[in-house]
Scaffold this motif. Structure first.
Motif, PDB file in Angstrom:
ATOM      1  N   GLY A 249       0.819  -1.208   0.000  1.00 13.56           N
ATOM      2  CA  GLY A 249       0.000   0.000   0.000  1.00 13.56           C
ATOM      3  C   GLY A 249       0.852   1.257   0.000  1.00 13.56           C
ATOM      4  O   GLY A 249       0.631   2.178  -0.784  1.00 13.56           O
ATOM      5  N   LEU A 250       1.866   1.257   0.859  1.00  8.85           N
ATOM      6  CA  LEU A 250       2.700   2.463   0.965  1.00  8.85           C
ATOM      7  C   LEU A 250       3.473   2.713  -0.328  1.00  8.85           C
ATOM      8  O   LEU A 250       3.485   3.817  -0.860  1.00  8.85           O
ATOM      9  N   THR A 251       4.095   1.645  -0.859  1.00  9.23           N
ATOM     10  CA  THR A 251       4.904   1.854  -2.058  1.00  9.23           C
ATOM     11  C   THR A 251       4.036   2.145  -3.284  1.00  9.23           C
ATOM     12  O   THR A 251       4.505   2.710  -4.255  1.00  9.23           O
ATOM     13  N   SER A 252       2.749   1.752  -3.236  1.00 10.79           N
ATOM     14  CA  SER A 252       1.874   2.022  -4.383  1.00 10.79           C
ATOM     15  C   SER A 252       1.259   3.406  -4.312  1.00 10.79           C
ATOM     16  O   SER A 252       0.856   3.946  -5.320  1.00 10.79           O
ATOM     17  N   PHE A 253       1.107   3.940  -3.091  1.00  7.91           N
ATOM     18  CA  PHE A 253       0.276   5.130  -2.988  1.00  7.91           C
ATOM     19  C   PHE A 253       0.915   6.361  -2.378  1.00  7.91           C
ATOM     20  O   PHE A 253       0.279   7.388  -2.304  1.00  7.91           O
ATOM     21  N   THR A 254       2.149   6.264  -1.938  1.00  4.65           N
ATOM     22  CA  THR A 254       2.739   7.482  -1.402  1.00  4.65           C
ATOM     23  C   THR A 254       4.247   7.490  -1.622  1.00  4.65           C
ATOM     24  O   THR A 254       4.898   6.432  -1.582  1.00  4.65           O
ATOM     25  N   THR A 255       4.792   8.672  -1.898  1.00  5.81           N
ATOM     26  CA  THR A 255       6.239   8.796  -2.010  1.00  5.81           C
ATOM     27  C   THR A 255       6.775   9.507  -0.769  1.00  5.81           C
ATOM     28  O   THR A 255       7.936   9.862  -0.718  1.00  5.81           O
ATOM     29  N   PHE A 256       5.906   9.662   0.224  1.00  8.75           N
ATOM     30  CA  PHE A 256       6.317  10.345   1.453  1.00  8.75           C
ATOM     31  C   PHE A 256       7.557   9.700   2.097  1.00  8.75           C
ATOM     32  O   PHE A 256       8.504  10.398   2.436  1.00  8.75           O
ATOM     33  N   PRO A 257       7.582   8.332   2.227  1.00  3.55           N
ATOM     34  CA  PRO A 257       8.771   7.728   2.842  1.00  3.55           C
ATOM     35  C   PRO A 257      10.055   7.992   2.054  1.00  3.55           C
ATOM     36  O   PRO A 257      11.145   7.909   2.607  1.00  3.55           O
ATOM     37  N   LEU A 258       9.933   8.285   0.759  1.00  8.63           N
ATOM     38  CA  LEU A 258      11.130   8.611  -0.016  1.00  8.63           C
ATOM     39  C   LEU A 258      11.565  10.044   0.249  1.00  8.63           C
ATOM     40  O   LEU A 258      12.741  10.344   0.413  1.00  8.63           O
ATOM     41  N   ARG A 259      10.555  10.932   0.258  1.00  3.39           N
ATOM     42  CA  ARG A 259      10.866  12.351   0.396  1.00  3.39           C
ATOM     43  C   ARG A 259      11.367  12.711   1.772  1.00  3.39           C
ATOM     44  O   ARG A 259      12.158  13.614   1.932  1.00  3.39           O
ATOM     45  N   VAL A 260      10.913  11.956   2.768  1.00  2.00           N
ATOM     46  CA  VAL A 260      11.245  12.308   4.135  1.00  2.00           C
ATOM     47  C   VAL A 260      12.757  12.294   4.347  1.00  2.00           C
ATOM     48  O   VAL A 260      13.299  13.049   5.147  1.00  2.00           O
ATOM     49  N   LEU A 308      21.514   3.167   5.881  1.00  2.00           N
ATOM     50  CA  LEU A 308      21.069   1.842   5.473  1.00  2.00           C
ATOM     51  C   LEU A 308      19.550   1.777   5.433  1.00  2.00           C
ATOM     52  O   LEU A 308      18.952   1.191   4.537  1.00  2.00           O
ATOM     53  N   MET A 309      18.918   2.434   6.421  1.00  2.00           N
ATOM     54  CA  MET A 309      17.461   2.438   6.468  1.00  2.00           C
ATOM     55  C   MET A 309      16.896   3.109   5.221  1.00  2.00           C
ATOM     56  O   MET A 309      15.962   2.616   4.595  1.00  2.00           O
ATOM     57  N   SER A 310      17.514   4.242   4.871  1.00  2.00           N
ATOM     58  CA  SER A 310      16.988   4.960   3.703  1.00  2.00           C
ATOM     59  C   SER A 310      17.215   4.142   2.435  1.00  2.00           C
ATOM     60  O   SER A 310      16.369   4.102   1.556  1.00  2.00           O
ATOM     61  N   LEU A 314      14.344   2.828  -0.143  1.00  2.00           N
ATOM     62  CA  LEU A 314      14.523   2.997  -1.587  1.00  2.00           C
ATOM     63  C   LEU A 314      14.348   1.650  -2.295  1.00  2.00           C
ATOM     64  O   LEU A 314      13.695   1.546  -3.330  1.00  2.00           O
ATOM     65  N   GLY A 315      14.951   0.616  -1.668  1.00  3.33           N
ATOM     66  CA  GLY A 315      14.877  -0.734  -2.220  1.00  3.33           C
ATOM     67  C   GLY A 315      13.446  -1.220  -2.358  1.00  3.33           C
ATOM     68  O   GLY A 315      13.094  -1.864  -3.351  1.00  3.33           O
ATOM     69  N   GLU A 316      12.604  -0.904  -1.365  1.00  2.00           N
ATOM     70  CA  GLU A 316      11.199  -1.312  -1.432  1.00  2.00           C
ATOM     71  C   GLU A 316      10.532  -0.732  -2.679  1.00  2.00           C
ATOM     72  O   GLU A 316       9.776  -1.408  -3.373  1.00  2.00           O
TER      73      GLU A 316
END
Ligand code: UDP
Ligand code: MG
Length: 347
Positions: A249-260, A308-310, A314-316
Motif C-alpha cells: 500500500g505504501l509503495t503504491s500510494f505514497t512517495t512520502f517515505p522517499l521524500r522524508v 542503510l534504512m533509507s 529505496l529498495g522497497e
C-alpha cells in the motif's frame, strides 16, 4: 435463515469522510433496474462457504430477482472447490478458480473483471461483512452514490500492536497525499458499474485495492459497522501478511517515505555544520582540548544506520518498480464454471 440472526443491524450512516461523502443531498439519479453481481473471494473457506453463499443468495434475492454470485476460489487447499462446484450447479453462480493463491487483492480484481451486473457488491465469505447492510447500501446507490463502503467502527477484538500499526500505516499513507485513503474502510463495498469499470481499467499488476477504490474517486458514502467474529475457519492474514500488504500500500500510494529522507538529510547536514562551527570556535577562542572520539564513533554508527534504512526504503520502491515492469498478469484462471443467468451476455 439462522445466519441472518447472527448479524448486527447496521448503525446509521454518518459522513465520516466529508470529502468522500458530500453532505448535501445528491440529486436522485434514475438508476436502471438492479442487476446485482455479488463477488465473494474465498481462500480455505470450507467451514463457511455453503452456508454463506445460501444466505447471500437469499439476501440478494430480497433486493432483486436478477442477480449472480461470483465466487473466486483463491487457490484454496481445502474442500472450497468441491463445495463451490456443487453450489454452481444449483444457484445462479459463476465459479472462478484461480490457478493458485494470488492473494485477496487479486481475487477481488478477478471478481470485478468477471462480474456483469450494473451494481457489484464485494463481500467476504466468513460472515464478517453483515448481509443485513445490503438493503441500505442499495438504497444509497439508488440515491445517487456510486460507491458505498463499510467502515470498521470499532476494532474491539484487536490487539494494541495491531491498532498501533494500523494507525501508523494510515498516517504514513495519507500524509502529504492528495488522494486520502479513508482509515478502517475495508473491502466490503457496493460499486456502481462505472466504478467497477474504472477499477478494471487500472493497469497495475500488484493491486492494493483499498488505495485504488479511493484513487478512482466517484461519489462515495461510508456506512460504519462492527464486524462480528469470523463464523468458522481462521483468518488468512497473519501479522507478516498484513505487514507486506501495508508495504504494498505504501509503495503504491505514497512517495512520502522517499521524500522524508531529503528532510532528514537536510536537518542532519545543518546540525553538522552548526556543530562544526561551534567546535572550531570553542577551540580557537577557549583553547578547548579536542576530545571526542566517542561522539565520532556514535555519530558514524547512527548515521550508517540511518543511511542503510533509507537505502532499504529505496529498495522497497525499486522492488515495486521491478514487479510492475515484469508485466505479469495479476492472476491466472484455472477454471470458469459459469452458471450465471447472464452467461450468454458479453461482459
Ligand atoms: N481471502 C482470499 N485470498 C487470500 C486471503 C483471503 O480470497 O489469500 C478471502 C477470504 O476467503 C475471505 C476474505 O478474503 O473471504 C477475507 O479474508 P480473512 O477473513 O482471512 O481476512 P480478515 O477478515 O481476517 O482480514
Ligand atoms: Mg475475515
Amino acid at each position: 435463515m439462522a445466519a441472518m440472526n447472527e448479524e448486527p443491524a447496521a448503525t446509521p450512516r454518518v459522513d465520516w469522510h466529508a470529502e468522500y461523502a458530500p453532505a448535501a443531498p445528491l440529486a436522485s439519479l434514475p438508476r436502471p433496474p438492479l442487476r446485482l453481481s455479488c463477488v465473494v473471494p474465498a481462500h480455505n473457506e470450507e467451514a463457511n462457504l455453503e452456508r454463506f453463499v445460501r444466505a447471500l443468495a437469499q439476501a440478494a434475492g430480497a433486493l432483486t430477482p436478477d442477480f449472480e454470485i461470483v465466487v473466486v476460489n483463491d487457490g484454496s487447499r481445502d474442500a472450497t472447490h468441491t463445495i463451490a462446484l456443487r453450489l454452481a450447479a444449483e444457484l445462479p453462480l459463476r465459479y472462478i478458480a484461480l490457478s493458485r493463491n494470488f492473494g485477496k487483492e487479486a481475487a477481488l480484481s478477478a471478481g470485478i473483471a468477471h462480474a456483469r451486473g450494473n451494481a457489484i457488491v464485494l463481500i467476504d465469505a466468513d460472515f464478517q461483512h453483515p448481509l443485513a447492510m445490503l438493503p441500505e447500501m442499495c438504497a444509497l446507490w439508488r440515491a445517487g452514490y456510486d460507491m458505498v463502503y463499510g467502515v470498521i467502527a470499532d476494532r474491539v477484538g484487536e490487539s494494541g500492536t495491531k491498532r498501533l500499526g494500523t494507525g501508523l500505516f494510515y498516517w504514513l499513507l495519507n500524509t502529504g497525499n492528495r488522494v486520502k485513503v479513508p482509515p478502517n474502510a475495508g473491502d466490503f463495498r457496493w460499486l456502481d458499474r462505472r466504478v467497477a469499470d474504472a477499477l478494471d481499467a487500472l493497469p497495475e499488476h500488484r493491486r492494493f485495492m483499498k488505495g485504488l477504490y479511493a484513487w478512482v474517486g466517484f461519489k462515495t458514502a461510508a456506512l460504519p459497522f462492527v464486524p462480528p467474529e469470523r463464523a468458522g475457519g481462521s483468518s488468512s492474514f497473519n501479522l507478516r501478511r498484513l505487514g507486506s500488504l501495508a508495504l504494498l500500500g505504501l509503495t503504491s500510494f505514497t512517495t512520502f517515505p522517499l521524500r522524508v529522507w531529503s528532510v532528514i538529510g537536510g536537518v542532519v547536514a545543518l546540525f553538522a555544520l552548526g556543530y562544526g562551527a561551534w567546535v572550531t570556535l570553542d577551540t580557537l577562542l577557549n583553547g578547548a582540548d579536542l576530545e571526542g572520539w566517542p561522539t565520532l564513533a556514535v555519530g558514524i554508527m547512527l548515521f550508517s544506520g540511518v543511511q542503510l534504512m533509507s537505502i532499504g526504503i529505496l529498495g522497497e520502491y525499486i522492488g515495486r518498480v521491478y514487479d510492475e515492469v515484469k508485466q505479469r498478469p495479476s492472476y491466472f484462471i484455472a477454471r470458469d464454471e459459469d452458471h450465471s443467468p447472464w452467461r450468454d451476455t458479453p461482459p
